[in-house]
Structure formats: structure tokens, C-alpha cells
Scaffold this motif. Structure first.
Motif, PDB file in Angstrom:
ATOM      1  N   VAL A   2     -13.599 -51.927  43.538  1.00 44.62           N
ATOM      2  CA  VAL A   2     -13.908 -51.595  42.368  1.00 44.62           C
ATOM      3  C   VAL A   2     -12.969 -50.583  41.908  1.00 44.62           C
ATOM      4  N   LEU A   3     -12.130 -50.765  40.936  1.00 44.99           N
ATOM      5  CA  LEU A   3     -11.061 -49.594  40.408  1.00 44.99           C
ATOM      6  C   LEU A   3     -11.532 -48.873  39.201  1.00 44.99           C
ATOM      7  N   ALA A   4     -11.215 -47.765  39.180  1.00 46.92           N
ATOM      8  CA  ALA A   4     -11.792 -46.939  38.090  1.00 46.92           C
ATOM      9  C   ALA A   4     -10.311 -46.384  37.409  1.00 46.92           C
ATOM     10  N   TRP A   5     -10.006 -46.677  36.159  1.00 45.28           N
ATOM     11  CA  TRP A   5      -8.932 -46.334  35.258  1.00 45.28           C
ATOM     12  C   TRP A   5      -9.275 -45.187  34.494  1.00 45.28           C
ATOM     13  N   LEU A   6      -8.673 -43.946  34.785  1.00 46.35           N
ATOM     14  CA  LEU A   6      -9.100 -42.722  33.956  1.00 46.35           C
ATOM     15  C   LEU A   6      -7.740 -42.371  32.820  1.00 46.35           C
ATOM     16  N   ARG A   7      -8.095 -42.182  31.852  1.00 47.33           N
ATOM     17  CA  ARG A   7      -6.821 -41.458  31.084  1.00 47.33           C
ATOM     18  C   ARG A   7      -6.904 -39.925  31.339  1.00 47.33           C
ATOM     19  N   HIS A   8      -5.851 -39.589  31.077  1.00 49.10           N
ATOM     20  CA  HIS A   8      -5.794 -37.837  31.241  1.00 49.10           C
ATOM     21  C   HIS A   8      -6.686 -37.408  30.247  1.00 49.10           C
ATOM     22  N   ALA A   9      -7.287 -36.175  30.658  1.00 51.34           N
ATOM     23  CA  ALA A   9      -8.122 -35.487  29.943  1.00 51.34           C
ATOM     24  C   ALA A   9      -7.640 -34.566  28.475  1.00 51.34           C
ATOM     25  N   HIS A  10      -8.155 -33.874  27.829  1.00 49.18           N
ATOM     26  CA  HIS A  10      -7.617 -33.463  26.812  1.00 49.18           C
ATOM     27  C   HIS A  10      -6.510 -32.434  26.925  1.00 49.18           C
ATOM     28  N   TYR A  11      -5.678 -32.613  25.972  1.00 46.93           N
ATOM     29  CA  TYR A  11      -4.533 -31.664  25.991  1.00 46.93           C
ATOM     30  C   TYR A  11      -4.000 -31.380  24.545  1.00 46.93           C
ATOM     31  N   GLN A  12      -3.367 -30.352  24.215  1.00 46.87           N
ATOM     32  CA  GLN A  12      -2.792 -29.894  23.003  1.00 46.87           C
ATOM     33  C   GLN A  12      -1.081 -30.022  22.942  1.00 46.87           C
ATOM     34  N   HIS A  24       2.664 -30.880  28.925  1.00 48.81           N
ATOM     35  CA  HIS A  24       1.663 -30.261  28.153  1.00 48.81           C
ATOM     36  C   HIS A  24       0.448 -30.141  29.176  1.00 48.81           C
ATOM     37  N   PRO A  25      -0.114 -29.038  29.470  1.00 48.49           N
ATOM     38  CA  PRO A  25      -1.218 -28.744  30.470  1.00 48.49           C
ATOM     39  C   PRO A  25      -2.254 -29.314  29.555  1.00 48.49           C
ATOM     40  N   LEU A  26      -3.342 -29.494  30.449  1.00 45.21           N
ATOM     41  CA  LEU A  26      -4.862 -29.626  29.771  1.00 45.21           C
ATOM     42  C   LEU A  26      -5.383 -28.416  29.319  1.00 45.21           C
ATOM     43  N   THR A  27      -5.920 -28.548  28.181  1.00 38.08           N
ATOM     44  CA  THR A  27      -7.058 -27.276  27.662  1.00 38.08           C
ATOM     45  C   THR A  27      -7.960 -27.034  28.555  1.00 38.08           C
ATOM     46  N   ASP A  28      -8.872 -25.918  28.059  1.00 38.47           N
ATOM     47  CA  ASP A  28      -9.888 -25.586  28.729  1.00 38.47           C
ATOM     48  C   ASP A  28     -10.947 -26.977  28.648  1.00 38.47           C
ATOM     49  N   LYS A  29     -10.928 -27.389  27.520  1.00 42.52           N
ATOM     50  CA  LYS A  29     -11.923 -28.685  27.252  1.00 42.52           C
ATOM     51  C   LYS A  29     -11.586 -29.855  28.164  1.00 42.52           C
ATOM     52  N   GLY A  30     -10.015 -29.895  28.178  1.00 45.14           N
ATOM     53  CA  GLY A  30      -9.623 -31.063  29.337  1.00 45.14           C
ATOM     54  C   GLY A  30      -9.931 -30.884  30.689  1.00 45.14           C
ATOM     55  N   THR A  31      -9.959 -29.568  31.155  1.00 45.99           N
ATOM     56  CA  THR A  31     -10.267 -29.256  32.368  1.00 45.99           C
ATOM     57  C   THR A  31     -11.875 -29.597  32.613  1.00 45.99           C
ATOM     58  N   SER A  60       3.249 -38.854  37.019  1.00 43.61           N
ATOM     59  CA  SER A  60       3.616 -37.457  37.500  1.00 43.61           C
ATOM     60  C   SER A  60       3.590 -36.498  36.351  1.00 43.61           C
ATOM     61  N   LEU A  61       3.145 -36.991  35.292  1.00 41.90           N
ATOM     62  CA  LEU A  61       3.059 -35.947  33.945  1.00 41.90           C
ATOM     63  C   LEU A  61       1.994 -34.761  34.567  1.00 41.90           C
ATOM     64  N   LEU A  62       2.194 -33.758  33.753  1.00 40.23           N
ATOM     65  CA  LEU A  62       1.451 -32.536  34.289  1.00 40.23           C
ATOM     66  C   LEU A  62      -0.083 -32.874  33.768  1.00 40.23           C
ATOM     67  N   ARG A  63      -0.383 -33.134  32.595  1.00 43.44           N
ATOM     68  CA  ARG A  63      -1.835 -33.493  32.315  1.00 43.44           C
ATOM     69  C   ARG A  63      -2.513 -34.481  33.084  1.00 43.44           C
ATOM     70  N   ALA A  64      -1.815 -35.455  33.361  1.00 42.98           N
ATOM     71  CA  ALA A  64      -2.292 -36.545  34.417  1.00 42.98           C
ATOM     72  C   ALA A  64      -2.482 -36.142  35.716  1.00 42.98           C
TER      73      ALA A  64
END
Length: 75
Positions: A2-12, A24-31, A60-64
Motif C-alpha cells: 500500500v502506498l500513501a501519497w501526501l502533498r506538502h502541508a500548509h505554507y504561505q 517557502h517553509p511550512l506555517t505553524d498550521k502546516g506543522t 527536495s523543496l523545503l516544505r515537502a
């Protein structure tokens, strides 16, 4: 398998910045979202008796990378 694909969390992305490829880093919400995503995957796999592979692939993008790292800490 089973594979799980996740997109990066919230960033601004700053207004007027044209490229989403900039670091662009994750926001607190993204964390919080990334940590929760790890919990959801762990709960889902555990409820089905599945073993979670120790290797996580990420852009390799920071938020990912931040999202993957936070998920991995939970898993």
C-alpha cells in the motif's frame, strides 16, 4: 503493498512571488497538519495490521521535506 501519497502541508507563498519552487517553509498550521498526517497514516496502517516501511521519499523543496520529516517522526 500500500502506498500513501501526501502533498506538502500548509505554507504561505509571499504575495507577488511568482514561483512555487522557492523555499517557502511550512506555517505553524502546516506543522500541525504534517504531524497529524503521520498520526493518521500510523493509525490506518495499525488498524489493518500493516507494517510501515522505514523509507520515505520526498521532494527536495523545503516544505515537502519538512512535511516528510514531521510525518516520519510520528511513524
Amino acid at each position: 503493498v500500500v502506498l500513501a501519497w501526501l502533498r506538502h502541508a500548509h505554507y504561505q507563498q509571499p504575495e507577488g512571488v511568482p514561483s512555487a519552487h522557492l523555499p517557502h517553509p511550512l506555517t505553524d498550521k502546516g506543522t500541525q497538519q504534517a504531524t497529524r498526517a503521520g498520526e493518521i497514516v500510523a493509525d490506518w496502517a495499525g488498524a489493518r495490521g500493516l507494517e510501515i516501511e522505514a523509507e520515505i521519499e520526498s521532494s527536495s523543496l523545503l516544505r515537502a521535506w519538512q512535511t516528510a520529516t514531521l510525518c516520519a517522526e510520528v511513524l
